[in-house]
Design an enzyme around this catalytic site. Structure first.
Site, PDB file in Angstrom:
ATOM      1  N   GLU A  68       0.812  -1.185   0.292  1.00 22.20           N
ATOM      2  CA  GLU A  68       0.068  -0.163  -0.010  1.00 22.20           C
ATOM      3  C   GLU A  68       0.885   1.284  -0.013  1.00 22.20           C
ATOM      4  O   GLU A  68       2.205   1.163   0.383  1.00 22.20           O
ATOM      5  CB  GLU A  68      -0.865  -0.080   1.266  1.00 22.20           C
ATOM      6  CG  GLU A  68      -1.802   1.180   1.314  1.00 22.20           C
ATOM      7  CD  GLU A  68      -2.879   1.001   2.685  1.00 22.20           C
ATOM      8  OE1 GLU A  68      -2.835   0.078   3.218  1.00 22.20           O
ATOM      9  OE2 GLU A  68      -3.937   1.813   2.327  1.00 22.20           O
ATOM     10  N   TYR A  88      -6.943  -8.724  11.265  1.00 22.25           N
ATOM     11  CA  TYR A  88      -5.429  -8.607  11.743  1.00 22.25           C
ATOM     12  C   TYR A  88      -5.594  -9.197  13.458  1.00 22.25           C
ATOM     13  O   TYR A  88      -6.448  -9.220  14.218  1.00 22.25           O
ATOM     14  CB  TYR A  88      -5.443  -7.113  12.017  1.00 22.25           C
ATOM     15  CG  TYR A  88      -4.992  -6.394  10.925  1.00 22.25           C
ATOM     16  CD1 TYR A  88      -3.880  -6.357  10.076  1.00 22.25           C
ATOM     17  CD2 TYR A  88      -6.064  -5.611   9.893  1.00 22.25           C
ATOM     18  CE1 TYR A  88      -3.517  -6.016   8.999  1.00 22.25           C
ATOM     19  CE2 TYR A  88      -5.781  -5.448   8.649  1.00 22.25           C
ATOM     20  CZ  TYR A  88      -4.510  -5.356   8.343  1.00 22.25           C
ATOM     21  OH  TYR A  88      -4.201  -5.016   7.120  1.00 22.25           O
ATOM     22  N   GLN A 126       2.047  -6.002   5.794  1.00 19.06           N
ATOM     23  CA  GLN A 126       2.270  -5.627   4.318  1.00 19.06           C
ATOM     24  C   GLN A 126       3.496  -6.077   4.115  1.00 19.06           C
ATOM     25  O   GLN A 126       4.269  -6.338   4.748  1.00 19.06           O
ATOM     26  CB  GLN A 126       1.800  -4.297   4.292  1.00 19.06           C
ATOM     27  CG  GLN A 126       0.559  -3.586   4.237  1.00 19.06           C
ATOM     28  CD  GLN A 126       0.239  -2.479   3.914  1.00 19.06           C
ATOM     29  OE1 GLN A 126       0.988  -1.721   3.115  1.00 19.06           O
ATOM     30  NE2 GLN A 126      -1.050  -1.809   4.165  1.00 19.06           N
ATOM     31  N   ASN A 148     -12.281  -1.088  -1.103  1.00 17.24           N
ATOM     32  CA  ASN A 148     -11.494  -1.764   0.163  1.00 17.24           C
ATOM     33  C   ASN A 148     -12.376  -1.311   1.416  1.00 17.24           C
ATOM     34  O   ASN A 148     -12.728  -0.324   1.345  1.00 17.24           O
ATOM     35  CB  ASN A 148     -10.087  -1.262  -0.061  1.00 17.24           C
ATOM     36  CG  ASN A 148      -9.507  -1.697   1.309  1.00 17.24           C
ATOM     37  OD1 ASN A 148      -9.285  -2.816   1.661  1.00 17.24           O
ATOM     38  ND2 ASN A 148      -9.253  -0.692   2.224  1.00 17.24           N
ATOM     39  N   GLU A 149     -12.913  -2.170   2.206  1.00 13.43           N
ATOM     40  CA  GLU A 149     -13.311  -2.225   3.481  1.00 13.43           C
ATOM     41  C   GLU A 149     -14.253  -0.867   3.333  1.00 13.43           C
ATOM     42  O   GLU A 149     -14.404   0.210   3.929  1.00 13.43           O
ATOM     43  CB  GLU A 149     -12.051  -1.445   4.397  1.00 13.43           C
ATOM     44  CG  GLU A 149     -11.254  -2.518   4.727  1.00 13.43           C
ATOM     45  CD  GLU A 149     -10.208  -2.556   6.135  1.00 13.43           C
ATOM     46  OE1 GLU A 149     -10.374  -1.418   6.586  1.00 13.43           O
ATOM     47  OE2 GLU A 149      -9.717  -3.528   6.463  1.00 13.43           O
ATOM     48  N   GLU A 200      -6.309  -9.164   3.632  1.00 17.94           N
ATOM     49  CA  GLU A 200      -5.469  -8.478   4.584  1.00 17.94           C
ATOM     50  C   GLU A 200      -5.593  -9.401   5.891  1.00 17.94           C
ATOM     51  O   GLU A 200      -6.375  -9.691   6.616  1.00 17.94           O
ATOM     52  CB  GLU A 200      -5.982  -7.036   5.049  1.00 17.94           C
ATOM     53  CG  GLU A 200      -5.674  -6.045   3.877  1.00 17.94           C
ATOM     54  CD  GLU A 200      -5.988  -4.577   4.406  1.00 17.94           C
ATOM     55  OE1 GLU A 200      -6.157  -4.237   5.332  1.00 17.94           O
ATOM     56  OE2 GLU A 200      -6.682  -3.934   3.348  1.00 17.94           O
TER      57      GLU A 200
HETATM   58  O1  AHR Z   1      -2.972  -2.594   6.228  1.00 18.69           O
HETATM   59  C1  AHR Z   1      -3.142  -1.263   6.743  1.00 18.69           C
HETATM   60  C2  AHR Z   1      -4.859  -0.995   6.847  1.00 18.69           C
HETATM   61  O2  AHR Z   1      -5.598  -1.781   7.316  1.00 18.69           O
HETATM   62  C3  AHR Z   1      -5.320  -0.797   5.451  1.00 18.69           C
HETATM   63  O3  AHR Z   1      -5.315   0.096   4.626  1.00 18.69           O
HETATM   64  C4  AHR Z   1      -6.863  -1.165   5.506  1.00 18.69           C
HETATM   65  O4  AHR Z   1      -7.531  -1.823   4.377  1.00 18.69           O
HETATM   66  C5  AHR Z   1      -6.914  -1.782   6.734  1.00 18.69           C
HETATM   67  O5  AHR Z   1      -7.866  -1.390   7.910  1.00 18.69           O
END
Ligand code: AHR
Length: 515
Positions: free
Chosen positions: A48, A264, A368, A195-196, A319
Site C-alpha cells: 500500500e 488482523y 504488508q 476496500n473496506e 489483509e
Molecule cells: O493494512 C493497513 C490498513 O488496514 C489498510 O489500509 C486497511 O484496508 C486496513 O484497515
C-alpha cells in the site's frame, strides 16, 4: 553469545531427544480423494501507499545510489523472487479509495501530487504509478491485484483503468497507454471493487455496497470477453457475518469472483502492545486473535456454501497479519513495526489454516510487504533485512499449488491464566514434483510437543526438515544482526516401526519434506 550457545544446545537436545517419555499427538490422514489444490495465491502480498512501503521502501527512484530496476530496489526484487510471491495487491488498503490512477501515469514531472490522508498526511508525488507497479509485477513474475477506487472514484474511472491495463485493440485508454510507452496490455486478472467499504472505503452498509458492487462490476469488463477478469468484493471486517451473507444473497454469482475478509491479530485496538517488548500474556492474546482465523474462515465459508455450493466464489483474506504499536520514534501513521518469533509462529499457524481451507480460501494477502505491519522485508536506507515472517513464507512456498493432504489432529492445549489454545497447528500437501510437505507449528511458548505420523499413510519413505526457532520469543532480525533468525536443518525426528515421530520445540515452525 551465552544465549546463542543455550539455543544451540536446546536445538541439539531437541534434535536427538528421546521421545519415549513424552505425550505424543497422533496425526492421521483423512481421505485425499477429493482434496483441493492449495492455490498459490494464498501466499499473496500487499503493498500500500503507506509509510515506507512504496516510497522509501520498494521505490527509491532511478537516480538512487541503491541498485534498482526502474526505481525499484534490486535487493527487494531478488528477495521477493526467492519467495515466489504469486500476487501483489496495490495501491491499498484505505489509500485505494482516495487514489485516482490517472494522476500516476505519463511524464513523472507533470504528475499532480496527492495527500495521503489516511497514512501520515504526507504529500506524495505520484512517481510510482500504474506502469511502475505493473512492470514490477512482471519482473517479479507475480499477478497484480489492483484495488479500485469505489469510495471517492467513479464507475467510469474504474472502467477506464480496466480498459487502460487490459485492452489490446484501439480505444481511448489503450491509445493513452501506448502514448505512455506500453504497447501490449498487462492483462490484469485480479480486481478489488473498493476496500473496506464498511469503513475507510466509504462507511457503507452491506446492502448499499452490494448495490454499488453490482454497478461497478457491470462496467468492469475485460473488454475482450475472455472472461479473464476476477472481481473481488470488499469483504467483512472480521466476524461481520451479516456482511458476507448480504453480499452473497444480493450479488449474482456470475458477477462475483471473490469475497474478501480482513482480520488482523490484535490484542486490543486501544492498547496493541509493543512489537518486541511483550509479555507471555501478550503473546498468548496475539495468538488467540490470530487463531480466530480458523473460526472466521469456517463461518464465512459456511455462509458462502449456502449461496454457492459449488464453491465458485473465492474467499480472499486479502489483509491479515499482526498489528502492534508503531516503533518508538517513528511516524504513528506509518505503521512501522519489528517482527519477532511471535510473528513467525503467527504466520505459520495462519497459513496452515488457509491451507486446510483451500477448497474456499484461494487467495490471501499478508499485510504488508515492506516496512509496514507484519512485513517480510525491512529497510533502513541502503540496508535491507528479511524478517522471521519472510523465512516462514519461504519455507511454506513448498505448499503453493500442491494438493492438500487433509489431516486430523487432536491438539494438546497451550494454557495460560486459565485460557487455552490449541498448541499445535499442522497442514500437509503433495507437490506436483511428488514431494510431500508437512508444516508444523508449536504455538506453546514453553512446552515442546511430540507428534507421530504414519509414513505409509503419508506415502513417504524418507524425511528431511528445516526449523525456524530462537532462544526467546522476542528475538528478531536487526540491521546489525540480520541472520539471527533463519531456517536451519532440523533433525528432531526419528522413524520407528514405520512411524515418524517429531519433537517440536516451543514457539517454532518446522517444514518437513518427504519422499
Ligand atoms: O493494512 C493497513 C490498513 O488496514 C489498510 O489500509 C486497511 O484496508 C486496513 O484497515
Amino acid at each position: 553469545m551465552k544465549k546463542t550457545l543455550l539455543l544451540l544446545f536446546a536445538l541439539a537436545f531437541c534434535n536427538q531427544a528421546t521421545f519415549a517419555q513424552k505425550e505424543t499427538t497422533v496425526i492421521t490422514i483423512k481421505n485425499t480423494a477429493n482434496a483441493p489444490t492449495i492455490n498459490k495465491n494464498i501466499y499473496g502480498h500487499f503493498a500500500e501507499h503507506l509509510g515506507r512501503c512504496i516510497y522509501g521502501g520498494f521505490f527509491v527512484g532511478d537516480t538512487s545510489k541503491i541498485p534498482n530496476t526502474a526505481g525499484v530496489r534490486n535487493d527487494i526484487i531478488d528477495a521477493l523472487k526467492k519467495l515466489k510471491i504469486p500476487n501483489l495487491r496495490w495501491p491499498g488498503g484505505c489509500f485505494a479509495d482516495t487514489y485516482h490512477w490517472k494522476d500516476g501515469i505519463g511524464p513523472k514531472e507533470q504528475r499532480p501530487t496527492i495527500v495521503n490522508q489516511w497514512w501520515g498526511g504526507v504529500t506524495e508525488d505520484n512517481s510510482f504509478g500504474t506502469h511502475d507497479f505493473l512492470n514490477l509485477c512482471e519482473v517479479l513474475g507475480a499477478e497484480p491485484y489492483l484495488a479500485g477506487n469505489v469510495g471517492s472514484g467513479t464507475v467510469q474511472e474504474l472502467a477506464d483503468w480496466v480498459q487502460y491495463t487490459n485492452f489490446s485493440g484501439k480505444s481511448p485508454m489503450s491509445d493513452l497507454r501506448k502514448k505512455n510507452g506500453r504497447t501490449e496490455p498487462w492483462k490484469v486478472k485480479f480486481w478489488g471493487v473498493g476496500n473496506e467499504a464498511w469503513g475507510c472505503g466509504g462507511n457503507m452498509t452491506a446492502d448499499y455496497y452490494a448495490g454499488e458492487y453490482r454497478k461497478y462490476a457491470t462496467f468492469m469488463s475485460d473488454w475482450e470477453n475472455t472472461g479473464g477478469l476476477m472481481r473481488i468484493a470488499s469483504g467483512s471486517n472480521g466476524d461481520d457475518y451479516n456482511w458476507t451473507e448480504t453480499l452473497m444473497k444480493n450479488i449474482p454469482i456470475n458477477m462475483l469472483g471473490g469475497v474478501g475478509v480482513h482480520h488482523y491479530a490484535v490484542i486490543d485496538w486501544k492498547k496493541k502492545g509493543d512489537a518486541v517488548s511483550f509479555t507471555e500474556d501478550q503473546y498468548f492474546q496475539t495468538m488467540k486473535s490470530a487463531l480466530k482465523m480458523e473460526e472466521l474462515v469456517t463461518k464465512h465459508a459456511a455462509i458462502m456454501d449456502k449461496y454457492d455450493p459449488e464453491k465458485k466464489v473465492t474467499m480472499a483474506v486479502d489483509e491479515w497479519g499482526g498489528w502492534y504499536e508503531v516503533e518508538k520514534g517513528t511516524n504513528p501513521g506509518f505503521l512501522y513495526q519489528q517482527n519477532t518469533m511471535r510473528d513467525a509462529v503467527l504466520a505459520g499457524a495462519t497459513l496452515n489454516i488457509f491451507n486446510n481451507h483451500a477448497d474456499r480460501v484461494r487467495m490471501a494477502n499478508l499485510a504488508q510487504c515492506v516496512n509496514v505491519l507484519q512485513a517480510v522485508i525491512l529497510t533502513d536506507k541502503a540496508k535491507m533485512i528479511l524478517t522471521p515472517t519472510y523465512h516462514v513464507m519461504q519455507l511454506y512456498s513448498a505448499h503453493q499449488d500442491a494438493q492438500l493432504i487433509p489431516i486430523d489432529i487432536k491438539s494438546p492445549l497451550y494454557t495460560l491464566n486459565g485460557e487455552s489454545l490449541p498448541a499445535l497447528s499442522v497442514s500437509a500437501s503433495k507437490a506436483k514434483t511428488g514431494l510431500t510437505h508437512v508444516s508444523i507449528v508449536n504455538v506453546d511458548s514453553k512446552k515442546a510437543n511430540t507428534v507421530e505420523i504414519d509414513l505409509n499413510e503419508l506415502g513417504i519413505k524418507s524425511v528431511s526438515g528445516q526449523i525456524i526457532a530462537s532462544s526467546k520469543l522476542q528475538d528478531f532480525n536487526s540491521f546489525d544482526n540480520p541472520d539471527k533468525i533463519k531456517p536451519v536443518a532440523f533433525k528432531g525426528y526419528e522413524i520407528k516401526k514405520g512411524k515418524l515421530v517429531v519433537n517440536i520445540p516451543p514457539f517454532s515452525v518446522i517444514m518437513l519434506e518427504g519422499k
